[in-house]
Design an enzyme around this catalytic site. Structure first.
Site, PDB file in Angstrom:
ATOM      1  N   LYS A  35      -5.295 -14.368  -9.064  1.00  0.00           N
ATOM      2  CA  LYS A  35      -4.436 -14.570  -7.900  1.00  0.00           C
ATOM      3  C   LYS A  35      -3.790 -13.243  -7.504  1.00  0.00           C
ATOM      4  CE  LYS A  35      -0.543 -15.956 -10.821  1.00  0.00           C
ATOM      5  NZ  LYS A  35       0.452 -16.985 -11.135  1.00  0.00           N
ATOM      6  N   TYR A 268      17.090  11.699   0.988  1.00  0.00           N
ATOM      7  CA  TYR A 268      18.104  10.912   1.693  1.00  0.00           C
ATOM      8  C   TYR A 268      19.332  10.695   0.835  1.00  0.00           C
ATOM      9  CZ  TYR A 268      14.641   9.741   5.271  1.00  0.00           C
ATOM     10  OH  TYR A 268      13.721   9.804   6.285  1.00  0.00           O
TER      11      TYR A 268
END
Length: 372
Positions: A35, A268
């Site tokens: 999955k 940042y």
């Protein structure tokens, strides 16, 4: 130079891991869980790698492919069928709509039944042939599945339903198998065995953690997910401790090397400031590729045979590492974010998450490449 960033998937590692899981659970069939796009490794990549007979040098024997594949959604199962994958497929969450049932019949897909609404859909439809059902029993996970008190009446209704193939198969899921000292797993095993004693049908209890740490849970089928990809399900452990090999190497490249002065910040928020003169490397990967934005200062990457730490904040397309004042690294050099040289389990611990999340959250910008 190959495109970057990219996830290089080792076919040999996947095959070796499957073979090792067979050695660990020699009496069980293997339902390889693929999955979430094969846990980020590529759904068809994994199916192609472990769905064939192969000779595995690490154990010196021929080993057959997986006996079946476990998936979360019908769409995943249909991708495998479209890709030519035959054999047993099991929907671990079951079907969501009554209109899904004829598709299961057409494509010969097994389904979990975990809720009365699914049983009602089976009872009120006519199919060309019965569907193979695995009834999910909630022995303690308390997420999906029928409670111990509900089981008998639900099981009898399934037996009486002409749309359900016989025998009915039986499964449960562990809540704490990744905590080897937690007694809850044994409690769940005891409850399951007592409830289904004497019933026909195959049994499956063990996920990766059950397979590795609770041998008595292996039963007719095991359902390895993360272990198939060479990763341990237990925090503080590594797949290599169980002779499993990391199947994914997440790699990128340095796109800039900068001289950096003591007292200067980077990134940042100016959250990191150099304490001494150094050289910084800028790596072409960021949260837009699925590398976590919250990776803290000091999270390691692997460059030219050594670990170097991330500094500053991870941005959308780039992250910055402290190469050191005397570094000789240059633009174009390869960077491993995790893989054989740097275990994904260790990276996950630095970031405060689990390896499952790291390998499954890569975005479509990352090229997933199957290699031998």
């Amino acid at each position: 130079m190959k495109p970057f960033p990219r996830a290089e998937i080792s076919r040999c590692a996947l095959q070796s891991n499957l073979a090792q899981l067979r050695l660990i659970a020699p009496k069980s069939k293997i339902m390889a869980v693929v999955k979430a796009n094969g846990y980020g490794h590529g759904l068809l990549n994994v199916a192609e790698s472990v769905g064939i007979l192969n000779f595995v040098e690490s154990v010196g024997k021929y080993h057959g492919g997986a006996d079946g594949f476990g998936l979360a959604r019908l769409e995943e199962a249909l991708q495998l069928r479209a890709g030519g994958v035959e054999g047993k497929l099991l929907l671990l969450e079951g079907f969501f709509r009554q209109s899904d049932l004829p598709i299961l019949v057409t494509h010969n897909i097994d389904t979990v039944v975990h809720h009365e609404s699914q049983l009602q859909m089976l009872e009120t439809i006519k199919l060309d042939k019965p569907v193979t059902v695995w009834i999910k029993i909630d022995t303690g996970m308390h997420r999906i599945g029928f409670t111990l008190d509900q089981f008998d009446s639900i099981y009898q209704r399934l037996l009486q339903c002409p749309q359900v193939a016989k025998p009915i198969h039986l499964m449960t899921h562990f809540a704490c198998a990744d905590e080897p000292d937690n007694k809850m797993t044994q409690t769940q095993m005891n409850a399951f065995e007592e409830l289904i004693s004497g019933l026909d049908g195959d049994r499956t209890l063990a996920n990766s953690a059950g397979t590795l740490f609770w041998p008595s849970s292996q039963a007719d089928w095991i359902r390895p997910g993360i272990a198939l990809y060479g990763v341990s399900p237990v925090v503080g452990d590594k797949g290599t401790n169980h002779r499993l090999i990391p199947a994914m190497e997440l790699v990128s490249n340095i796109i800039a090397v900068r001289e950096h002065k003591a007292g200067d910040s980077v990134g940042y928020g100016a959250s990191w400031t150099a304490k001494q003169d150094t050289r910084l490397g800028v790596v072409a990967i960021g949260y837009g590729d699925g590398y976590p934005r919250n990776a803290p200062e000091g999270t390691p990457v692997w460059i030219n045979g050594r670990r170097v730490p991330i500094v500053g904040r991870v941005s959308m397309d780039m992250l910055t590492v402290d190469l050191g004042a005397d570094a000789q690294d240059k633009v174009g050099d390869s960077v491993q974010l995790w893989g054989k040289a740097l275990a994904v389990e260790e990276v996950a611990e630095h970031i405060g998450t689990i390896a499952y999340e790291l390998v499954t959250k890569l975005t479509p910008r990352v090229l997933v490449e199957l290699l031998d």
